[in-house]
Design a protein around this motif. Structure first.
Motif, PDB file in Angstrom:
ATOM      1  N   GLU A   1      35.641  38.356  40.721  1.00 22.31           N
ATOM      2  CA  GLU A   1      36.929  38.587  40.059  1.00 22.31           C
ATOM      3  C   GLU A   1      37.878  37.410  40.250  1.00 22.31           C
ATOM      4  OE1 GLU A   1      38.175  42.239  41.837  1.00 22.31           O
ATOM      5  OE2 GLU A   1      37.092  43.455  40.369  1.00 22.31           O
TER       6      GLU A   1
ATOM      7  N   THR B   1      36.677  34.409  38.149  1.00 25.02           N
ATOM      8  CA  THR B   1      36.736  34.622  36.708  1.00 25.02           C
ATOM      9  C   THR B   1      38.163  34.786  36.195  1.00 25.02           C
ATOM     10  OG1 THR B   1      34.606  35.743  36.862  1.00 25.02           O
ATOM     11  CG2 THR B   1      35.827  36.006  34.822  1.00 25.02           C
ATOM     12  N   PHE B   2      38.950  35.624  36.861  1.00 24.49           N
ATOM     13  CA  PHE B   2      40.270  35.987  36.346  1.00 24.49           C
ATOM     14  C   PHE B   2      41.428  35.402  37.155  1.00 24.49           C
ATOM     15  CE2 PHE B   2      37.402  39.562  35.314  1.00 24.49           C
ATOM     16  CZ  PHE B   2      37.428  39.441  33.944  1.00 24.49           C
TER      17      PHE B   2
ATOM     18  N   ARG C   1      50.613  37.987  33.640  1.00 22.39           N
ATOM     19  CA  ARG C   1      49.549  38.402  32.729  1.00 22.39           C
ATOM     20  C   ARG C   1      49.314  39.906  32.833  1.00 22.39           C
ATOM     21  NH1 ARG C   1      44.600  35.227  34.633  1.00 22.39           N
ATOM     22  NH2 ARG C   1      45.515  35.740  36.626  1.00 22.39           N
TER      23      ARG C   1
ATOM     24  N   ILE D   1      43.585  43.411  33.585  1.00 19.53           N
ATOM     25  CA  ILE D   1      42.294  43.214  32.941  1.00 19.53           C
ATOM     26  C   ILE D   1      41.831  44.538  32.334  1.00 19.53           C
ATOM     27  CG2 ILE D   1      39.910  42.494  33.310  1.00 19.53           C
ATOM     28  CD1 ILE D   1      40.970  41.126  35.917  1.00 19.53           C
ATOM     29  N   THR D   2      41.419  44.498  31.081  1.00 15.58           N
ATOM     30  CA  THR D   2      40.894  45.703  30.449  1.00 15.58           C
ATOM     31  C   THR D   2      39.423  45.885  30.817  1.00 15.58           C
ATOM     32  OG1 THR D   2      40.226  44.532  28.447  1.00 15.58           O
ATOM     33  CG2 THR D   2      42.464  45.446  28.483  1.00 15.58           C
TER      34      THR D   2
ATOM     35  N   GLN E   1      37.027  46.261  28.803  1.00 13.21           N
ATOM     36  CA  GLN E   1      36.210  45.461  27.891  1.00 13.21           C
ATOM     37  C   GLN E   1      36.137  44.007  28.362  1.00 13.21           C
ATOM     38  OE1 GLN E   1      37.594  45.411  23.867  1.00 13.21           O
ATOM     39  NE2 GLN E   1      35.885  44.174  23.137  1.00 13.21           N
ATOM     40  N   GLU E   2      37.267  43.421  28.758  1.00 13.58           N
ATOM     41  CA  GLU E   2      37.270  42.041  29.260  1.00 13.58           C
ATOM     42  C   GLU E   2      36.396  41.918  30.501  1.00 13.58           C
ATOM     43  OE1 GLU E   2      41.754  40.517  28.043  1.00 13.58           O
ATOM     44  OE2 GLU E   2      41.440  41.539  29.952  1.00 13.58           O
ATOM     45  N   TYR E   3      36.490  42.909  31.377  1.00 19.40           N
ATOM     46  CA  TYR E   3      35.716  42.881  32.615  1.00 19.40           C
ATOM     47  C   TYR E   3      34.223  42.979  32.320  1.00 19.40           C
ATOM     48  CZ  TYR E   3      34.610  43.685  37.509  1.00 19.40           C
ATOM     49  OH  TYR E   3      34.121  43.558  38.781  1.00 19.40           O
TER      50      TYR E   3
ATOM     51  N   GLU F   1      32.679  42.184  29.554  1.00 20.89           N
ATOM     52  CA  GLU F   1      32.224  40.960  28.879  1.00 20.89           C
ATOM     53  C   GLU F   1      32.004  39.838  29.885  1.00 20.89           C
ATOM     54  OE1 GLU F   1      35.200  40.145  25.951  1.00 20.89           O
ATOM     55  OE2 GLU F   1      34.528  41.725  24.600  1.00 20.89           O
ATOM     56  N   ALA F   2      32.903  39.704  30.846  1.00 16.21           N
ATOM     57  CA  ALA F   2      32.756  38.665  31.867  1.00 16.21           C
ATOM     58  C   ALA F   2      31.539  38.936  32.733  1.00 16.21           C
ATOM     59  CB  ALA F   2      34.022  38.580  32.710  1.00 16.21           C
TER      60      ALA F   2
END
Length: 75
Positions: A18, A21-22, A58, A61-62, A64-66, A68-69
């Motif tokens: 995490e 990535t984010f 920001r 994190i949704t 879907q974003e999680y 996808e990553a």
């Protein structure tokens, strides 16, 4: 006992993923403490290393974003 150890190792790996990535470096830490390592903030997280506190603007994190990553990591 080893199951618990494996679980904590997995949690540590997830946190590392995490942050890589984010995560972004706290801009206030970079500005005020240029020689120190800046804190890595996830979306919406608060950096309490200095006053006034800085919150990453920001949005969180949704799912879907999680996912996808995570899928990109597995490829």
């Amino acid at each position: 006992m080893s199951d618990m150890i494996d679980m904590f190792r997995a949690m540590k790996d997830i946190r590392k993923f995490e942050r890589e990535t984010f995560g972004v470096k706290c801009p206030v830490c970079v500005e005020k403490l240029p020689k120190a390592h800046a804190k890595i903030l996830l979306p919406g997280q608060v950096c309490r290393a200095h006053k006034p506190n800085y919150r990453d603007p920001r949005s969180h994190i949704t799912k879907q974003e999680y996912s996808e990553a995570l899928a990109a990591l597995k490829e």
